[in-house]
Design a protein around this motif. Structure first.
Motif, short mmCIF file in Angstrom:
data_model
loop_
_atom_site.label_atom_id
_atom_site.label_comp_id
_atom_site.label_asym_id
_atom_site.label_seq_id
_atom_site.Cartn_x
_atom_site.Cartn_y
_atom_site.Cartn_z
N HIS A 152 52.49 16.79 41.11
CA HIS A 152 52.39 16.15 39.90
C HIS A 152 53.19 17.06 38.85
CE1 HIS A 152 48.87 15.11 42.22
NE2 HIS A 152 49.42 13.94 42.26
N SER A 206 57.83 7.57 38.35
CA SER A 206 57.58 6.06 38.59
C SER A 206 56.91 5.85 39.98
CB SER A 206 58.87 5.43 38.86
OG SER A 206 59.84 5.13 37.46
N PHE A 207 56.57 6.58 40.55
CA PHE A 207 55.91 6.57 41.80
C PHE A 207 54.65 7.61 42.11
CE2 PHE A 207 60.29 5.94 42.86
CZ PHE A 207 60.28 4.46 43.24
N CYS A 208 54.35 8.14 40.90
CA CYS A 208 53.19 9.16 40.94
C CYS A 208 52.74 9.47 39.55
CB CYS A 208 54.00 10.53 41.69
SG CYS A 208 52.71 11.71 42.21
N PHE A 209 51.45 9.98 39.86
CA PHE A 209 51.04 10.24 38.40
C PHE A 209 51.39 11.48 37.97
CE2 PHE A 209 47.58 12.82 36.32
CZ PHE A 209 46.67 12.06 35.67
N PRO A 210 51.56 12.11 36.57
CA PRO A 210 51.10 11.10 35.66
C PRO A 210 51.86 10.10 35.07
CG PRO A 210 51.53 13.39 34.67
CD PRO A 210 51.97 13.23 36.09
N GLY A 211 53.26 9.99 35.44
CA GLY A 211 54.22 9.19 34.89
C GLY A 211 55.00 9.87 33.77
N LEU A 222 62.20 11.83 44.91
CA LEU A 222 62.03 10.34 45.23
C LEU A 222 60.91 10.57 46.53
CD1 LEU A 222 65.23 8.50 44.97
CD2 LEU A 222 63.16 8.14 43.59
N PRO A 223 60.00 9.63 46.49
CA PRO A 223 59.10 9.73 47.73
C PRO A 223 59.66 9.84 49.25
CG PRO A 223 58.55 7.78 46.45
CD PRO A 223 59.93 8.56 45.72
N ASP A 276 49.65 16.40 52.88
CA ASP A 276 48.65 16.14 51.83
C ASP A 276 48.55 14.61 51.41
OD1 ASP A 276 47.31 16.06 49.19
OD2 ASP A 276 47.48 18.32 49.33
N GLU A 277 47.36 14.05 51.35
CA GLU A 277 47.55 12.38 51.05
C GLU A 277 47.58 12.06 49.65
OE1 GLU A 277 44.43 10.33 53.49
OE2 GLU A 277 44.19 12.31 54.45
N MET A 278 47.49 13.17 48.74
CA MET A 278 47.72 12.73 47.38
C MET A 278 48.98 12.21 47.10
SD MET A 278 45.54 12.81 44.93
CE MET A 278 44.18 14.05 44.47
N ALA A 279 49.78 12.57 47.49
CA ALA A 279 51.33 11.97 47.38
C ALA A 279 51.90 11.55 48.40
CB ALA A 279 52.11 12.79 46.28
N ASP A 280 53.32 11.53 48.22
CA ASP A 280 54.26 11.04 49.21
C ASP A 280 55.38 11.96 49.72
OD1 ASP A 280 52.96 8.29 49.27
OD2 ASP A 280 53.79 8.31 47.31
N TYR A 290 45.35 19.34 48.29
CA TYR A 290 44.09 18.65 48.80
C TYR A 290 44.00 18.89 50.07
CZ TYR A 290 44.56 17.91 43.92
OH TYR A 290 44.67 17.91 42.47
#
Lengths: 316, 223
Positions: free
Chosen positions: A166, A191-196, A218-219, A258-262, A297
């Motif tokens: 992030h 655009s795909f993840c916190f916090p923008g 990008l993811p 890690d499942e928090m993001a991609d 995480y």
């Protein structure tokens, strides 16, 4: 072999975020287990956490925010500013110790007691804004340490590298007008993840224009994309800046498990990144490097990622 | 929702007999590209844009540097000679969707806002509409966007919103978009949280497909 400091305190575990929160005490226990099982603990210089002096917290947070955090926390409320920031009455203590311990690690590096350090702290810090807790963060540990280094040790140029998945909005906002602190962040595209925040066009303000650099990813991307961006953006810009001290916001949540993001970084990808950073510190900052835990995480991956990280700091 | 709430009220205007060089200087000074032209009582009689002015300036003047050698003809030219006399206007009681659709259709960058008596009340530009749209999307606030593929049948959104509510997460906005598969919709909830692990897991357990972010489409449908 470097003298590497390690900050950890049982009181970081008392910051209780509730039953299902990903930013949980087990994260630090996993890290300590990883370092122990890798036989690294005996190689490290233990750093004692202390409460941060109010005057250092006030360099990046308003007094009103600090007081509000204290009151809300000690009154027994379970959250601050947003549902994300779950807490308990011990959170206030843990947050002060995390920031104060990070300052102590910075002091030890400057005093020559250690060469570099890894701070396994909770709560994390890089989302914390001047007036607002955000994204599991209350005090911006890294930013407080940078202000301490400027004021107490007269460090003229500080590089902050943030590889948490992030964007470190809080850190960026605290230094975006300051040309003596270069903030570099590589993170999943906002655009795909916190916090923008952390878009490519955010490059600093006023005198600080050109001293903030964001590399959104990008993811689905992994080691190779990170390598390309770091070689294109981070290495040339930070080399040109010639930091006298490097601070790292070390988040391990860009890992593929890690499942928090991609993102899809592997252990090897993280190793490569930290080696690049260590090399930068060697070249420009006589090795002075302070790495501070942010996110990450996956309780399965954290032990090995932390062990790899610390091993590279020790090798220098 | 209404043009009157999003428009700029303090409008910089010119008169028909204002020299075009003066109009150009006003645009530069205020970083704007449209000047409504008004008669007495703020009655709208036209609009002049930076493009209108550039089209009549000789090449070297259009470039910018005023070298004091302005040709006398151009110095004498007034707004009335280059302005558009029938600008597309909008009423303060029209809605923002009206303005969005009108701007798409008319291909201009700003509308004078005019009341029923032809009096200028403000100006609304693409920039004002973007600000409103950013606000609607909620992307000025920290959060995480998800994309959930759902069957196009009654009650889907309720199940999703109930789950988000149970997780204690605030919603910044929800977009529902067409999906290229027949009878499917793509639901984009913007969640004001960093903590999406649980909500993603529970959505999958409920049988929903979470689309890979690289497969998201907001305005284009494959094939």
């Amino acid at each position: 072999m470097k003298r590497t400091g390690f900050l950890y305190d049982q009181r970081f575990l008392l910051h209780d975020t509730g039953a299902h929160h990903p930013e949980r005490a087990e994260r630090l226990q996993a890290i300590v287990r990883g370092l122990t099982e890798a036989g690294l603990m005996s190689e490290l210089v233990m750093i004692t956490a202390r409460h941060a002096d109010m005057r250092w917290l006030q360099t990046v947070h308003s007094e009103g925010y600090i007081r509000r955090f204290e009151e809300v926390c000690l009154a027994g409320h379970r959250m601050l500013d947003c549902q994300d920031n779950q807490m308990c009455p011990d959170t206030w203590d843990a947050a002060q110790l995390a920031a104060g311990g990070t300052i102590e690690a910075a002091r030890m590096i400057m005093a020559g007691e250690i060469d570099n350090a890894f701070c396994a702290v909770r709560p994390p810090g890089h989302h914390a804004e001047r007036e607002r807790a955000m994204g599991f963060c209350y005090f911006n540990n890294v930013a407080v340490a940078a202000k301490y280094l400027q004021a107490e040790w007269g460090v003229e140029r500080i590089g902050i590298i943030d590889f948490d998945v992030h964007h470190g909005n809080g850190t960026q906002h605290m230094f975006e007008s300051d040309p003596t602190v270069f903030y570099y962040s590589i993170h999943q595209h906002p655009s795909f993840c916190f916090p923008g925040t952390g878009r490519e066009f955010e490059q600093g303000l006023g005198d600080g224009n050109g001293f903030t650099k964001n590399s959104p990813v990008l993811p689905g991307q992994g080691d190779e994309t990170y390598r390309q961006l770091i070689e294109k953006d981070m290495l040339p810009l930070l080399s040109a800046f010639e930091p006298q001290f490097l601070i790292v916001s070390a988040g391990f949540d860009a890992h593929r498990d890690d499942e928090m993001a991609d993102m899809r970084l592997t252990n090897r990808g993280f190793e490569w990144i930290i080696r690049c950073i260590v090399q930068l510190a060697e070249t420009h900052a006589s090795g002075k490097l302070l790495s501070v835990l942010e996110g990450g995480y996956s309780l399965e991956r954290l032990p090995e990622l932390a062990a790899d990280h610390v091993r590279i700091l020790l090798e220098g | 929702m209404f043009v009157s709430q999003s428009m700029t009220r303090k409008v910089i205007t010119v008169a028909k007999d204002t020299p075009i060089l003066e109009a150009r200087a006003l645009m530069r000074q205020h970083h704007i590209r449209h000047l409504p032209v008004v008669a007495a009582d703020d009655h709208l009689v036209g609009i002049i844009t930076d493009r209108d002015i550039r089209s009549v300036l000789p090449y070297k003047l259009a470039g910018g540097e005023s070298d004091g050698q302005t040709e006398p003809d151009i110095a004498r030219m007034t707004v009335s000679e280059v302005m558009t006399t029938t600008p597309v206007t909008i009423s303060p009681t029209h809605t923002l969707p009206d303005a969005l659709l009108l701007i798409q259709r008319s291909r201009v960058g700003a509308f004078p806002v005019v009341d029923e008596h032809g009096k200028l009340k403000g100006i609304i530009s693409v920039r004002d509409l973007l600000r409103a749209f950013i606000n609607v999307l909620g992307i000025g606030e920290p959060g995480t966007l998800l994309c959930i593929l759902v069957e196009n049948k009654v009650g889907q959104l309720k199940r999703i919103v109930d789950l988000i509510t149970e997780e204690g997460i605030s919603l910044g906005s929800v977009l529902v978009a067409r999906y290229w598969e027949k009878d499917k919709r793509a639901v984009f909830p913007y969640l004001l949280t960093n903590n999406v692990i649980n909500v993603k897991k529970r959505l999958r357990e409920m049988g929903y497909t979470l689309l890979d972010p690289m497969e998201w489409y907001l305005d284009q449908l494959p094939k």
